[in-house]
Enzyme design. Structure first.
Site, PDB file in Angstrom:
ATOM      1  N   GLU A 224      -8.210  -9.000   0.594  1.00 15.88           N
ATOM      2  CA  GLU A 224      -7.276  -9.950   1.220  1.00 15.88           C
ATOM      3  C   GLU A 224      -7.826 -10.431   2.562  1.00 15.88           C
ATOM      4  O   GLU A 224      -7.713 -11.609   2.897  1.00 15.88           O
ATOM      5  CB  GLU A 224      -5.881  -9.300   1.334  1.00 15.88           C
ATOM      6  CG  GLU A 224      -5.201  -9.269  -0.035  1.00 15.88           C
ATOM      7  CD  GLU A 224      -4.130  -8.191  -0.228  1.00 15.88           C
ATOM      8  OE1 GLU A 224      -3.638  -7.630   0.771  1.00 15.88           O
ATOM      9  OE2 GLU A 224      -3.793  -7.915  -1.403  1.00 15.88           O
TER      10      GLU A 224
ATOM     11  N   TYR B   7       1.325  -2.223   3.926  1.00 13.36           N
ATOM     12  CA  TYR B   7       0.999  -1.224   2.890  1.00 13.36           C
ATOM     13  C   TYR B   7       1.682   0.133   3.089  1.00 13.36           C
ATOM     14  O   TYR B   7       2.169   0.724   2.116  1.00 13.36           O
ATOM     15  CB  TYR B   7      -0.530  -1.092   2.727  1.00 13.36           C
ATOM     16  CG  TYR B   7      -1.073  -2.234   1.885  1.00 13.36           C
ATOM     17  CD1 TYR B   7      -1.197  -2.116   0.505  1.00 13.36           C
ATOM     18  CD2 TYR B   7      -1.384  -3.460   2.460  1.00 13.36           C
ATOM     19  CE1 TYR B   7      -1.647  -3.177  -0.271  1.00 13.36           C
ATOM     20  CE2 TYR B   7      -1.835  -4.532   1.694  1.00 13.36           C
ATOM     21  CZ  TYR B   7      -1.961  -4.382   0.325  1.00 13.36           C
ATOM     22  OH  TYR B   7      -2.380  -5.431  -0.447  1.00 13.36           O
TER      23      TYR B   7
HETATM   24  C1  HEM Z   1      -1.321  -0.906  -3.803  1.00 15.55           C
HETATM   25  C2  HEM Z   1      -0.249  -1.625  -3.518  1.00 15.55           C
HETATM   26  C3  HEM Z   1       0.228  -2.843  -4.277  1.00 15.55           C
HETATM   27  C4  HEM Z   1       0.126  -3.168  -5.601  1.00 15.55           C
HETATM   28  C5  HEM Z   1      -0.485  -2.352  -6.737  1.00 15.55           C
HETATM   29  C6  HEM Z   1       0.756  -4.465  -5.768  1.00 15.55           C
HETATM   30  C7  HEM Z   1       0.856  -5.151  -6.965  1.00 15.55           C
HETATM   31  C8  HEM Z   1       1.362  -6.420  -7.124  1.00 15.55           C
HETATM   32  C9  HEM Z   1       1.396  -7.166  -8.356  1.00 15.55           C
HETATM   33  C10 HEM Z   1       0.875  -6.668  -9.703  1.00 15.55           C
HETATM   34  C11 HEM Z   1       1.948  -8.372  -8.119  1.00 15.55           C
HETATM   35  C12 HEM Z   1       2.215  -9.483  -9.130  1.00 15.55           C
HETATM   36  C13 HEM Z   1       0.996 -10.389  -9.232  1.00 15.55           C
HETATM   37  C14 HEM Z   1       1.231 -11.500 -10.236  1.00 15.55           C
HETATM   38  O1  HEM Z   1       2.073 -12.355  -9.969  1.00 15.55           O
HETATM   39  O2  HEM Z   1       0.559 -11.466 -11.271  1.00 15.55           O
HETATM   40  C15 HEM Z   1       2.274  -8.387  -6.708  1.00 15.55           C
HETATM   41  C16 HEM Z   1       2.892  -9.448  -6.074  1.00 15.55           C
HETATM   42  C17 HEM Z   1       3.417  -9.367  -4.807  1.00 15.55           C
HETATM   43  N1  HEM Z   1       3.255  -8.323  -3.919  1.00 15.55           N
HETATM   44 FE1  HEM Z   1       2.208  -6.644  -4.229  1.00 15.55          FE
HETATM   45  N2  HEM Z   1       1.221  -4.889  -4.564  1.00 15.55           N
HETATM   46  C18 HEM Z   1       0.929  -3.924  -3.630  1.00 15.55           C
HETATM   47  C19 HEM Z   1       1.241  -3.979  -2.288  1.00 15.55           C
HETATM   48  C20 HEM Z   1       2.049  -4.919  -1.702  1.00 15.55           C
HETATM   49  C21 HEM Z   1       2.504  -4.904  -0.327  1.00 15.55           C
HETATM   50  C22 HEM Z   1       2.105  -3.870   0.713  1.00 15.55           C
HETATM   51  C23 HEM Z   1       3.325  -5.974  -0.152  1.00 15.55           C
HETATM   52  C24 HEM Z   1       4.069  -6.380   1.105  1.00 15.55           C
HETATM   53  C25 HEM Z   1       5.228  -5.913   1.396  1.00 15.55           C
HETATM   54  C26 HEM Z   1       3.363  -6.680  -1.426  1.00 15.55           C
HETATM   55  C27 HEM Z   1       4.061  -7.844  -1.645  1.00 15.55           C
HETATM   56  C28 HEM Z   1       3.947  -8.626  -2.777  1.00 15.55           C
HETATM   57  C29 HEM Z   1       4.597  -9.924  -2.914  1.00 15.55           C
HETATM   58  C30 HEM Z   1       5.480 -10.605  -1.858  1.00 15.55           C
HETATM   59  C31 HEM Z   1       4.259 -10.405  -4.189  1.00 15.55           C
HETATM   60  C32 HEM Z   1       4.730 -11.702  -4.845  1.00 15.55           C
HETATM   61  C33 HEM Z   1       6.047 -11.360  -5.500  1.00 15.55           C
HETATM   62  C34 HEM Z   1       6.866 -12.554  -5.912  1.00 15.55           C
HETATM   63  O3  HEM Z   1       6.337 -13.418  -6.598  1.00 15.55           O
HETATM   64  O4  HEM Z   1       8.050 -12.532  -5.548  1.00 15.55           O
HETATM   65  N3  HEM Z   1       2.589  -6.005  -2.334  1.00 15.55           N
HETATM   66  N4  HEM Z   1       1.905  -7.199  -6.127  1.00 15.55           N
END
Ligand code: HEM
Length: 148
Positions: A140, A97
């Site tokens: 999580e 994060y």
């Molecule tokens: C407050 C912080 C964060 C928010 C608001 C956020 C938001 C999101 C959203 C909206 C999605 C797409 C969900 C869907 O498929 O409907 C997502 C996917 C993802 N997030 Fe986050 N995220 C956050 C933090 C993080 C962090 C810290 C990481 C790690 C580095 C991360 C890694 C990922 C990954 C790997 C995916 C899947 C992407 C893919 O399909 O390639 N996120 N996140």
């Protein structure tokens, strides 16, 4: 878990909603190019969804939804569950994060400029980001424990 956000932070974050609506995809695109300098983090993401612009759009929508609903976070329930599910699938951990914060906050400044993204705006966003991060991290952790 999270303490509540101050009324001032909520007001500042909500006031940035229109700028984010206009520039959300630009901000998240800059954010990812910063974030992906870390190869370990980059490998977690589906690069096809990056190249199509789909992932920056999803994150922009999540950030915008958050800004607009920051005073009524229960409206985000479904979106939060989807984020948690994707994060658990891809192995997101609490230590990731701060890396996203360190990419997102400078991206907001770079795209919106110093006059809009003032120090007060960035401080409010840092606080709001941490607040959402704490919610995601707690959910999580529960999901990882349930899966173990
Ligand atoms: C407050 C912080 C964060 C928010 C608001 C956020 C938001 C999101 C959203 C909206 C999605 C797409 C969900 C869907 O498929 O409907 C997502 C996917 C993802 N997030 Fe986050 N995220 C956050 C933090 C993080 C962090 C810290 C990481 C790690 C580095 C991360 C890694 C990922 C990954 C790997 C995916 C899947 C992407 C893919 O399909 O390639 N996120 N996140």
């Amino acid at each position: 878990m999270s303490n509540s956000l101050s009324a001032e932070t909520i007001a500042i974050v909500k006031s940035t909603g229109p700028a984010l609506r206009q520039h959300g995809v630009a901000i998240t695109t800059v954010m990812y190019s910063r974030l992906f300098q870390d190869e370990e983090v980059k490998a977690m993401f589906d690069q096809a969804a990056q190249e199509s612009g789909e992932q920056p759009r999803r994150l922009a929508a999540a950030i915008l939804g958050y800004a607009e609903n920051i005073d009524k976070l229960e409206a985000l329930g479904g979106a939060v569950s989807r984020m948690v599910a994707r994060h658990v699938d891809t192995g997101v951990k609490p230590e990731h994060y701060p890396k996203v914060a360190a990419a997102l906050l400078p991206a907001i400044r770079e795209v919106l400029g110093n006059d809009v993204a003032t120090d007060a705006v960035l401080a409010a966003w840092a606080e709001a980001y941490q607040f959402l991060a704490d919610i995601l991290i707690a959910k999580e952790e529960e999901a990882y424990a349930a899966a173990a």
